[in-house]
Write a protein that holds these residues in place. Structure first.
Motif, PDB file in Angstrom:
ATOM      1  N   HIS A   1       0.862  -1.183   0.000  1.00  0.00           N
ATOM      2  CA  HIS A   1       0.000   0.000   0.000  1.00  0.00           C
ATOM      3  C   HIS A   1       0.896   1.230   0.000  1.00  0.00           C
ATOM      4  O   HIS A   1       1.558   1.539   0.980  1.00  0.00           O
ATOM      5  CB  HIS A   1      -0.886  -0.023   1.249  1.00  0.00           C
ATOM      6  N   LEU A   2       0.927   1.922  -1.145  1.00  0.00           N
ATOM      7  CA  LEU A   2       1.751   3.112  -1.306  1.00  0.00           C
ATOM      8  C   LEU A   2       0.872   4.327  -1.539  1.00  0.00           C
ATOM      9  O   LEU A   2      -0.171   4.231  -2.189  1.00  0.00           O
ATOM     10  CB  LEU A   2       2.703   2.959  -2.492  1.00  0.00           C
ATOM     11  N   SER A   3       1.306   5.474  -1.024  1.00  0.00           N
ATOM     12  CA  SER A   3       0.664   6.747  -1.330  1.00  0.00           C
ATOM     13  C   SER A   3       1.640   7.604  -2.116  1.00  0.00           C
ATOM     14  O   SER A   3       2.851   7.578  -1.862  1.00  0.00           O
ATOM     15  CB  SER A   3       0.279   7.477  -0.036  1.00  0.00           C
ATOM     16  N   VAL A   4       1.126   8.360  -3.068  1.00  0.00           N
ATOM     17  CA  VAL A   4       2.009   9.191  -3.886  1.00  0.00           C
ATOM     18  C   VAL A   4       1.292  10.464  -4.317  1.00  0.00           C
ATOM     19  O   VAL A   4       0.086  10.453  -4.595  1.00  0.00           O
ATOM     20  CB  VAL A   4       2.504   8.401  -5.122  1.00  0.00           C
ATOM     21  N   ASP A   5       2.038  11.574  -4.308  1.00  0.00           N
ATOM     22  CA  ASP A   5       1.540  12.825  -4.864  1.00  0.00           C
ATOM     23  C   ASP A   5       1.865  12.861  -6.358  1.00  0.00           C
ATOM     24  O   ASP A   5       3.016  12.587  -6.737  1.00  0.00           O
ATOM     25  CB  ASP A   5       2.234  14.027  -4.215  1.00  0.00           C
ATOM     26  N   PRO A   6       0.926  13.215  -7.213  1.00  0.00           N
ATOM     27  CA  PRO A   6       1.265  13.342  -8.636  1.00  0.00           C
ATOM     28  C   PRO A   6       2.432  14.293  -8.901  1.00  0.00           C
ATOM     29  O   PRO A   6       3.209  14.075  -9.827  1.00  0.00           O
ATOM     30  CB  PRO A   6      -0.035  13.853  -9.257  1.00  0.00           C
TER      31      PRO A   6
ATOM     32  N   LEU B   1      -2.113   1.419  -5.085  1.00  0.00           N
ATOM     33  CA  LEU B   1      -1.426   2.703  -5.184  1.00  0.00           C
ATOM     34  C   LEU B   1      -2.467   3.790  -4.945  1.00  0.00           C
ATOM     35  O   LEU B   1      -3.384   3.971  -5.750  1.00  0.00           O
ATOM     36  CB  LEU B   1      -0.788   2.880  -6.562  1.00  0.00           C
ATOM     37  N   MET B   2      -2.323   4.494  -3.841  1.00  0.00           N
ATOM     38  CA  MET B   2      -3.253   5.552  -3.467  1.00  0.00           C
ATOM     39  C   MET B   2      -2.735   6.889  -3.971  1.00  0.00           C
ATOM     40  O   MET B   2      -1.629   7.315  -3.628  1.00  0.00           O
ATOM     41  CB  MET B   2      -3.421   5.608  -1.946  1.00  0.00           C
TER      42      MET B   2
END
Length: 316
Positions: free
Chosen positions: A94-99, A133-134
């Protein structure tokens, strides 16, 4: 509060302030409250420790508004390695990413390529957990492109989720489409200093907008359509309201979750987990900790106390 938020966002985006703070050994104590490690290995170690307390994690590599192609490539590589590490450890991939970490400052086409590659890494290392991918949501200028990016990933059959901000006037319409898509949606109140024509600005109005969004995401239609709601909040009133609506509409405990930030209301996080509420922590790691950490102060002025205690050697 609007002026306070603007001030903290200004500090977060100041390169000179960032360099000064990140070079300070005193302020490093402040970072340790909100940041899970200096690199991917430490972030994975922190995620493993959280699992022992029945807490899940979403790992986020620190850095935002990046226009340097080399840094963008580093972000993609590091997160890809973390996805592999999570898979091998049996943790949620579970990953979070800013565009804006992955190319949006250069072009949305470049961002789409990088985000798609990272989503493929998540898929390749997925196990039986909540592997996704969040996409984080930044200021309102990138709301539509971020949603377009989410729908692109879904169209490619990749494990994607997206964040929406309850205070934006457009959010009710966005949620209708996301519910119809059976989306995994992280709902946050919204912490950017948006003008009144974009978002509600009063605290009471923000709370009411958030409650209405909870009702939408926990409707019987959303449950039947396979929606997976994630309520990003530290507000116990909102969590209690979500629990009430979920129970009334026939949702099981494993069909939705609460997400909080590492280092914020730790005792409450563990209390929720102990009574069966699924809790995930947003777990940042990396060396560029100042912009992220000072925004936590912008969201809640009470966090300013952590800064002063850190400066005088009494960090928690």
């Amino acid at each position: 509060m609007l002026l306070w938020q603007k001030t903290m966002i200004g500090l977060a985006r100041s390169e000179s302030v960032t360099r000064r703070m990140q070079d300070s050994r005193y302020m490093a104590r402040f970072a340790r409250r909100f940041v899970g490690g200096r690199d991917g290995a430490e972030g994975l170690e922190c995620a493993g420790a959280l699992r022992e307390h029945d807490l899940s994690a979403s790992l986020f590599y620190l850095g935002e508004y990046v226009a340097d192609p080399q840094k963008i490539e580093t972000t993609r590589r590091v997160l890809g390695e973390v996805a592999q590490g999570l898979g091998k450890s049996g943790l949620d991939v579970h990953l979070s990413v800013d565009p804006t970490q992955l190319g949006a400052m250069i072009s949305w086409e470049a961002c789409r390529e990088n985000v798609t590659a990272l989503a493929r890494e998540v898929a390749a290392n997925a196990g039986t957990g909540r592997d996704v991918l969040m996409l984080d949501m930044e200021d309102s200028s990138v709301t539509q492109p971020t949603l377009d990016l989410y729908y692109h990933l879904r169209g490619e059959g990749l494990p994607a989720a997206v964040t929406v901000q309850g205070y934006l006037h457009r959010t009710p319409g966005d949620l209708v489409r996301l519910v119809a898509d059976g989306a995994m949606v992280r709902l946050v109140k919204g912490a950017f200093a948006e003008p009144g024509n974009k978002a509600v600005t009063g605290r009471r109005d923000r709370d009411e907008a958030y409650r209405k969004a909870i009702v939408t995401l926990l409707s019987p239609e959303a449950r039947e359509g396979g929606v997976y709601p994630v309520f990003g909040t530290h507000d116990h009133r909102m969590v209690a309201f979500a629990e009430h609506v979920a129970a009334a509409n026939g949702w099981h405990r494993d069909q939705w979750e609460v997400e909080m930030l590492l280092g914020v209301r730790t005792a409450y996080q563990r209390e929720l987990a102990s009574r069966g509420v699924a809790v995930r922590l947003y777990l940042p790691f990396g060396r560029d900790w100042w912009p992220y950490s000072i925004r936590r102060v912008g969201e809640n002025p009470r966090n300013l106390g952590f800064v002063f205690r850190s400066m005088f050697g009494r960090g928690e």
